[in-house]
Design an enzyme around this catalytic site. Structure first.
Site, PDB file in Angstrom:
ATOM      1  N   GLU A  13       0.807  -1.193  -0.090  1.00 32.73           N
ATOM      2  CA  GLU A  13      -0.001  -0.024  -0.127  1.00 32.73           C
ATOM      3  C   GLU A  13       0.973   1.345  -0.023  1.00 32.73           C
ATOM      4  OE1 GLU A  13      -2.301  -3.238   1.146  1.00 32.73           O
ATOM      5  OE2 GLU A  13      -0.292  -2.620   2.018  1.00 32.73           O
ATOM      6  N   HIS A  59     -11.090  -6.410   8.262  1.00 27.15           N
ATOM      7  CA  HIS A  59     -11.746  -6.186   6.964  1.00 27.15           C
ATOM      8  C   HIS A  59     -13.500  -5.349   7.427  1.00 27.15           C
ATOM      9  CE1 HIS A  59      -9.226  -9.567   6.069  1.00 27.15           C
ATOM     10  NE2 HIS A  59      -9.119  -8.889   4.676  1.00 27.15           N
TER      11      HIS A  59
END
Length: 323
Positions: A85, A155
């Site tokens: 990321e 998540h």
């Protein structure tokens, strides 16, 4: 093709349309993920310097939001990136710094944290540190966020507050398919780095008649969904629908609620919220992020009738006490 586009004078491509959506135009039934896909398709078709990139985007992405874009626009404009990321956001910053339109996807908002330094210390400060000579306004970071029912603690997070406290960023959270398309196109064309959180539980559950073709919705503007006189209820993202159901139950008990979708977390629409609270005298803010996620206060000419409570998930004791 991309290299030629990036060498084009930046002035030529700064004048994007900022027209507000024409809801009377032709529409097409879409899920929210299809509306997001359509927004990126419009962006790629209208801006030759636009590139979509992220983990697995060339295959359509985990949530299929980039399906078909590789076939339509080619491998130079729809790029798979490593699981890194920090690296993919850094790539987007560099691309935007030289005039590109970078549309990055972080596969889950929960994994945006390795890129915090790039986002908060580089992207957000790029214009300021150069005295306005350079900017990375062409950068948009998409990130699926919020709970989905079975995602667990890696998540299901709602990290918008971290970025709302960073000057130089715009933070946006749509509530449905229509707002997802209109706000995403506005983010892509805005001349500030934007973080666009997508409530993943709505990817397939939100189905609407979405305006076809090119349209935008204004950033920094809250949406009054129902007018009321007794209490102002503010939410964003998927929590808007929870708030609306609560307002319906309150109405059955004779309580008139004014429900507002904040839509843009930063810069937030203080004027709309202020005017509503001055009318109702009460304010309730509800969101999925933990209670410790503090939002800004309103400055009112006169205090509200009651302090503003916030309706949020509880802070899990395992997070603050030894197991």
């Amino acid at each position: 093709m991309l290299r030629r586009a990036l060498t084009t004078s930046s002035r030529r491509w700064r004048g994007f349309s900022t027209a507000v959506a024409n809801t009377e135009s032709q529409t097409e039934k879409m899920t929210m993920f299809a509306a997001i896909n359509d927004a990126m398709r419009v962006a790629l078709a209208t801006d030759p310097r636009a590139v979509v990139f992220g983990e697995d985007v060339a295959f359509g992405g985990v949530f299929r939001c980039t399906m078909g874009l590789l076939d339509e626009f080619g491998a130079e404009r729809v790029l798979n990136m490593p699981i890194n990321e920090q690296g993919l956001v850094g790539f987007g910053i560099g691309m935007a710094a030289v005039g590109g339109t970078a549309i990055a996807e972080v596969q889950f908002a929960d994994y945006i944290f390795p890129a915090m330094d790039q986002i908060c210390n580089e992207a957000a400060k790029f214009r300021y540190r150069s005295g306005g000579e350079f900017d990375v306004g062409g950068l948009t970071i998409r990130a699926p966020a919020s709970a989905v029912g079975h995602g667990g603690h890696y998540h299901s997070q709602s990290p918008e507050v971290y970025f709302a406290h960073t000057p130089g960023l715009k933070v946006v959270y749509p509530r449905d398919a229509i707002t997802a398309k209109g706000l995403l196109l506005s983010c892509i064309r805005d001349r500030n780095p934007c973080i666009f959180f997508e409530p993943k539980i709505l990817y397939r559950s939100s189905v609407q008649e979405v305006p076809s073709g090119d349209f935008e919705l204004p950033l920094g503007k809250a949406d009054v969904l129902t007018e009321g006189s007794d209490v102002t209820v503010v939410a964003w993202g998927s929590q808007v629908h929870v708030a609306l159901r609560a307002c319906e139950r309150a109405a059955a008990e004779g309580i008139s609620c004014e429900a507002i979708d904040l839509a843009t977390i930063m810069p937030w629409d203080m004027e709309t919220i202020r005017d509503s609270v001055l009318k109702t005298g009460r304010l309730v803010v509800t969101h999925e992020a933990p209670l410790t996620a503090v939002r800004q206060s309103l400055r009112l000419h006169s205090p509200p009738d009651r302090p503003a409570p916030r309706v949020t998930p509880p802070l899990h004791p395992h997070l603050i006490h030894p197991i």
